[in-house]
Write an enzyme that holds these catalytic residues in place. Structure first.
Site, PDB file in Angstrom:
ATOM      1  N   ARG A 159       5.504  23.986  10.465  1.00 35.50           N
ATOM      2  CA  ARG A 159       4.564  24.776  10.009  1.00 35.50           C
ATOM      3  C   ARG A 159       4.999  26.351   9.629  1.00 35.50           C
ATOM      4  NH1 ARG A 159      -1.890  25.436  11.285  1.00 35.50           N
ATOM      5  NH2 ARG A 159      -1.980  23.570  10.115  1.00 35.50           N
ATOM      6  N   HIS A 170      -0.345  22.327   1.640  1.00 34.25           N
ATOM      7  CA  HIS A 170      -0.546  21.734   3.097  1.00 34.25           C
ATOM      8  C   HIS A 170      -0.929  20.363   2.890  1.00 34.25           C
ATOM      9  CE1 HIS A 170      -2.256  21.345   7.022  1.00 34.25           C
ATOM     10  NE2 HIS A 170      -3.434  21.923   7.083  1.00 34.25           N
ATOM     11  N   GLN A 217      -3.087  17.782   5.047  1.00 32.32           N
ATOM     12  CA  GLN A 217      -4.502  17.961   4.864  1.00 32.32           C
ATOM     13  C   GLN A 217      -5.326  16.846   3.940  1.00 32.32           C
ATOM     14  OE1 GLN A 217      -6.651  20.261   7.098  1.00 32.32           O
ATOM     15  NE2 GLN A 217      -8.300  18.853   5.975  1.00 32.32           N
ATOM     16  N   ASP A 277     -12.391  27.041   1.741  1.00 28.21           N
ATOM     17  CA  ASP A 277     -11.293  27.301   2.918  1.00 28.21           C
ATOM     18  C   ASP A 277     -11.655  28.891   3.146  1.00 28.21           C
ATOM     19  OD1 ASP A 277      -9.394  27.450   4.481  1.00 28.21           O
ATOM     20  OD2 ASP A 277      -7.853  27.730   2.721  1.00 28.21           O
ATOM     21  N   CYS A 327     -11.366  22.362   5.322  1.00 27.68           N
ATOM     22  CA  CYS A 327      -9.908  21.991   6.200  1.00 27.68           C
ATOM     23  C   CYS A 327     -10.338  22.348   7.526  1.00 27.68           C
ATOM     24  CB  CYS A 327      -8.842  22.538   5.516  1.00 27.68           C
ATOM     25  SG  CYS A 327      -8.851  24.255   5.374  1.00 27.68           S
ATOM     26  N   ARG A 360      -7.298  13.981  10.169  1.00 24.36           N
ATOM     27  CA  ARG A 360      -6.028  14.371  10.190  1.00 24.36           C
ATOM     28  C   ARG A 360      -4.950  13.595  11.001  1.00 24.36           C
ATOM     29  NH1 ARG A 360      -5.073  19.528   9.500  1.00 24.36           N
ATOM     30  NH2 ARG A 360      -3.102  18.567   9.100  1.00 24.36           N
TER      31      ARG A 360
HETATM   32  N1  NVA Z   1      -5.702  28.654   4.065  1.00 19.99           N
HETATM   33  C1  NVA Z   1      -5.553  28.288   5.486  1.00 19.99           C
HETATM   34  C2  NVA Z   1      -5.612  26.961   5.798  1.00 19.99           C
HETATM   35  C3  NVA Z   1      -5.786  26.747   7.430  1.00 19.99           C
HETATM   36  C4  NVA Z   1      -5.589  25.203   7.393  1.00 19.99           C
HETATM   37  C5  NVA Z   1      -4.389  29.153   5.953  1.00 19.99           C
HETATM   38  O1  NVA Z   1      -3.362  29.160   5.615  1.00 19.99           O
HETATM   39  O2  NVA Z   1      -4.674  29.901   7.350  1.00 19.99           O
HETATM   40  N1   CP Z   2      -6.812  22.305   8.928  1.00 23.49           N
HETATM   41  C1   CP Z   2      -5.797  22.675   9.851  1.00 23.49           C
HETATM   42  O1   CP Z   2      -4.660  22.482   9.383  1.00 23.49           O
HETATM   43  O2   CP Z   2      -6.364  23.132  11.021  1.00 23.49           O
HETATM   44  P1   CP Z   2      -5.319  23.779  12.206  1.00 23.49           P
HETATM   45  O3   CP Z   2      -4.803  24.979  11.412  1.00 23.49           O
HETATM   46  O4   CP Z   2      -5.816  23.792  13.327  1.00 23.49           O
HETATM   47  O5   CP Z   2      -3.954  22.952  12.122  1.00 23.49           O
END
Ligand code: NVA
Ligand code: CP
Length: 327
Positions: free
Chosen positions: A106, A133, A136, A229, A270, A315
């Site tokens: 990540r 992502h 997800q 989101d 998400c 998830r």
């Molecule tokens: N768009 C958000 C998704 C988190 C799961 C981010 O990148 O922070």
């Molecule tokens: N939805 C998601 O990816 O959550 P986290 O950022 O908590 O992993």
């Protein structure tokens, strides 16, 4: 279906049949878990989990999924490894490939996870980048399938910043799996034109549509799923909050929007979500801009139409399927 040795970096790399297979496999693992049937068939394997951004769901899902499969995990947080600062991505990939059977990453740019995969001899899984992502989306689609019994023909509406990881990945996923995708936001928040062109072509092959609508009430007409989101994603500067609140407020998922869609529509996110002032950032921004919620109201988030916690549980089941299928 044989996906052994494959990376899971973005849905663009996978066929509809392969995505469908991963969702089915996740449903099978979920049924086993619920029935208490052990499925630790991967004993002796080890995987590395690299997180250059924070996480609750993705990290916990990888750890529990791996544990259920009999796999051992090592968690590397941004401060606990040499990645990027003292060691290049290419070197990290070759070092970890010699020790582990799979690597989750990540981080920031998609090109980083792509480079990691290029130099790695074991599967690399994208646990979120700025652009995509993909794990997800598998969870989201398993949840939609459980709720509606199908994916094809579902009217899927995404509200808000559609040009970031969630908007991009959901648009690709919908195009591949035959859901009608609509994004609703001011035009500057629409995804990259090239990605839109690609998705329109793929959607046409799979009998669905990709559309954009700046009027939120028009967008949600006949919607089965309303998805949103956060307006400011991880890694973005705090200064953009003011502009986002100003420009995306008309696209907040609230009761009026849910009513315009009708009773059969579900709300998805998400997570994490700013639906109240019970978080550090939510409280600070809420107080600064005189609001009690951001992208979704607490009323919708807590309503019977909201399926966000089923989605969050999925998830784990879908990440388990990705690990088991590719390792
Ligand atoms: N768009 C958000 C998704 C988190 C799961 C981010 O990148 O922070
Ligand atoms: N939805 C998601 O990816 O959550 P986290 O950022 O908590 O992993």
């Amino acid at each position: 279906m044989n996906l052994k040795g494959r990376d899971f970096l973005k849905l663009i790399d996978y066929t509809p049949e392969e995505i469908g297979y991963l969702i089915e496999l996740a449903a099978e693992y979920k049924a086993k878990k619920k029935a208490g049937i052990p499925h630790n068939d991967y004993q002796g394997k080890n995987i590395a989990l690299i997180f250059e951004k924070t996480s609750t769901r993705t990290r916990c899902s990888f750890e529990v999924a791996a544990h259920d499969l009999g796999i051992m995990t090592t968690y590397l947080d941004p401060a606990a490894s040499q990645i990027g600062r003292k060691e290049s991505i290419a070197d990290t990939a070759r070092v970890l490939s010699g020790i582990y059977d799979g690597i989750e990453y990540r981080g920031f740019g998609q090109e980083i996870v792509e480079e990691l995969a290029q130099y790695s001899s074991v599967p690399v899984w994208n646990g979120l980048t700025n652009e995509f992502h993909p794990t997800q989306i598998l969870a989201d689609f398993l949840t939609i399938k459980e709720h509606f019994g199908r994916l094809k023909g579902i009217n899927f509406v995404y509200m808000g910043d559609a040009r970031y990881n969630m908007g991009n990945s959901l648009m690709v996923g919908c195009a591949k799996m035959g859901l009608n995708f609509t994004a609703s936001a001011p035009e500057k928040y629409f995804p990259d034109t090239k990605l839109v062109e690609y998705c329109k072509k793929v959607a046409a092959e799979n009998g669905s549509t990709i559309t954009f609508e700046t009027d939120p009430l028009k967008a949600v007409k006949n919607a089965d799923v309303i998805y949103t989101d956060v307006w400011v994603s991880m890694g973005e500067p705090v200064e953009v909050w003011e502009e986002r609140i100003c420009e995306l407020s008309p696209y907040q998922v609230n009761k009026t929007l849910m009513e315009a869609a009708g009773e059969k529509a579900v709300f998805m996110h998400c997570l994490p979500a700013y639906h109240d002032l019970k978080t550090g950032v939510g409280k600070e921004m809420g107080e600064r801009f005189g609001r009690d919620s951001m992208e979704v109201t607490d009323e919708v988030f807590e309503s019977s139409q909201s399926i966000v916690f089923k989605e969050a549980e999925n998830r784990m089941h879908t990440i388990k399927a990705v690990i088991a299928a590719t390792i």
